[in-house]
Design an enzyme around this catalytic site. Structure first.
Site, PDB file in Angstrom:
ATOM      1  N   LYS A 175      23.712 -24.463   4.927  1.00 46.56           N
ATOM      2  CA  LYS A 175      22.561 -24.568   5.829  1.00 46.56           C
ATOM      3  C   LYS A 175      21.224 -24.553   5.110  1.00 46.56           C
ATOM      4  CE  LYS A 175      24.939 -22.355   9.610  1.00 46.56           C
ATOM      5  NZ  LYS A 175      25.218 -20.999  10.016  1.00 46.56           N
ATOM      6  N   GLY A 215      27.032 -12.378   0.326  1.00 48.22           N
ATOM      7  CA  GLY A 215      27.717 -13.284   1.242  1.00 48.22           C
ATOM      8  C   GLY A 215      28.807 -14.122   0.598  1.00 48.22           C
TER       9      GLY A 215
END
Ligand code: 3PG
Length: 402
Positions: free
Chosen positions: A200, A357
């Site tokens: 993203k 992450g």
């Protein structure tokens, strides 16, 4: 304040916020326990001091009410194994089970309350609702220790509001993360190279903006690179593109040129026409230059020439921050770019930071030993927001002191 500055903790109840938001497979097995392991030093420090430990944590994004899909039961089991001690799991957050569990704790024992996001007040925008819940958490403790680095960017009752109600300290994980990440943005050893990837681009725009000021070279791979390639006027076939971000990408490319900074983009990519993300399979994978991506194919990983280009840029750095995989590394055949970048990070003569992450999970899934890197952050969004130069509520509240 650090934990040792809280004073004598023997027999005292200490509420500890941890980030145990770990990935689970369909059978609720934890597929990466890195965040649980990262909490152990602080939990052991508290146990050794004879504290009675009450852990607050969340898992996933339940909607403010109990939802068995998001129970912390698998976390309690794994934490118990890692601590070598029983972890008492309450079946609610602030109800009768939580009260009885906290009441039953002996010195050095550990309780984990159910997912704090089962309570509507936890993430409420209404300050009074958050405060009401935080008061219930605070009633369980004499002190509060903030050790969930991955959530310090969230203004939530168990992160922010509780720190105003109890004498508070930062756990060793939060302290270490802040030292490393703030060190990188404030005074990095140069050349400072930042590698960004992941799908993203919109999530990374603010961080690109800030990093263009502090980094010497920005390396961009992963799904987000295709929006940059399109901004350069290249055809990207069926690759992922965020049209709404093209203008911003064009602006960054121009700003970098004007400031004499390098933005490196892929020169070749691995493409396929068929990919099944759920089943984790891909059809035939070909390597093509980025100016010749066929219209019916999708870019899924950087190519070998780009691996060399990116790897060389990383290897000549004295500090590196990396966030986001270079390709769909979970699918066999598409892990090569992410592996190459991770490998280069292990070879630098300086500090290498893996920013949370997916990238932290990727290096572990690809079998790299954790000590091959200077630091693997446990924060995804939190580490990015720190790199953006933002003030994070869960850190600001500790700095205000209580
Ligand atoms: C994370 O996984 O980055 C943290 O646990 C925060 O989770 P959240 O984005 O659901 O707040």
């Amino acid at each position: 304040k650090s934990v040792s500055q809280l004073g004598d903790l023997a027999g005292k109840r200490v509420v500890v916020r941890c980030d145990f938001n770990v990935p689970l497979d369909g059978d609720k097995n934890i597929t990466d326990d890195g965040r649980i392991r990262a909490a152990l030093p602080t939990l052991n420090e508290l146990r050794d001091a004879g504290a009675r430990i009450v852990i607050l944590a969340h898992l996933g994004r339940p909607k403010g009410e109990p939802d068995p899909k998001f129970s912390l039961a698998p976390v309690a089991a794994r934490l118990g194994e890692l601590l070598g001690a029983r972890v008492k799991l309450a079946t609610d957050v602030v109800g009768p089970s939580a009260k009885a569990t906290v009441e039953s704790l002996g010195d050095g024992e550990v309780a984990l309350l159910e997912n704090v996001r089962f309570e509507a007040g936890e993430k409420s925008k209404d300050e009074a609702a958050r405060k009401e819940l935080a008061e219930k958490y605070a009633a369980f403790g004499d002190f509060f220790v903030s050790n969930g680095f991955g959530v310090v960017h969230r203004k939530e009752a168990s992160v922010y509001d509780i720190a105003k109600l109890l004498p508070s300290a930062a756990g060793s994980l939060v302290k270490a993360e802040i030292d490393v990440l703030e060190g990188l943005t404030e005074n990095p050893k140069r050349p400072f190279v930042v590698v960004l990837g992941g799908a993203k681009v919109a999530d990374k725009l603010a961080v690109i903006d800030n990093l263009l000021k502090v980094a010497d070279t920005l390396v961009i791979g992963g799904g987000m690179a295709f929006t940059f390639l399109k901004a350069q006027g290249l055809g990207v076939g069926n690759s992922l593109v965020d049209d709404a971000s093209i203008e911003a990408c064009t602006g960054y490319l121009k700003a970098a040129e004007a400031a004499g900074k390098r933005i490196l983009l892929p020169v070749d990519v691995r493409v396929a026409s068929e990919v099944d993300f759920g089943a984790r399979t891909v059809g035939q994978v070909d390597v093509v230059p980025t100016d010749a991506i066929p219209a019916d194919k999708m870019g899924l990983d950087i190519g070998p020439a780009t691996e060399k280009l990116f790897g060389d840029a990383v290897r000549q750095a004295r500090s590196v921050f990396w966030n986001g995989p270079m390709g769909v590394f979970e699918i066999p055949g598409l892990e090569s770019g992410t592996r190459a970048v991770a490998q280069a990070l292990t070879e630098i003569n300086g500090i290498s930071v893996v920013g949370g992450g997916d990238s932290a999970s990727a290096v572990r899934a690809l079998g790299f030993p954790e000590d091959a890197f200077g630091h693997i952050s446990t924060g995804g969004g939190a580490s990015l927001e720190l790199m953006e130069g933002k003030i994070l509520p869960g850190i600001a509240v500790l700095k205000e002191g209580n």
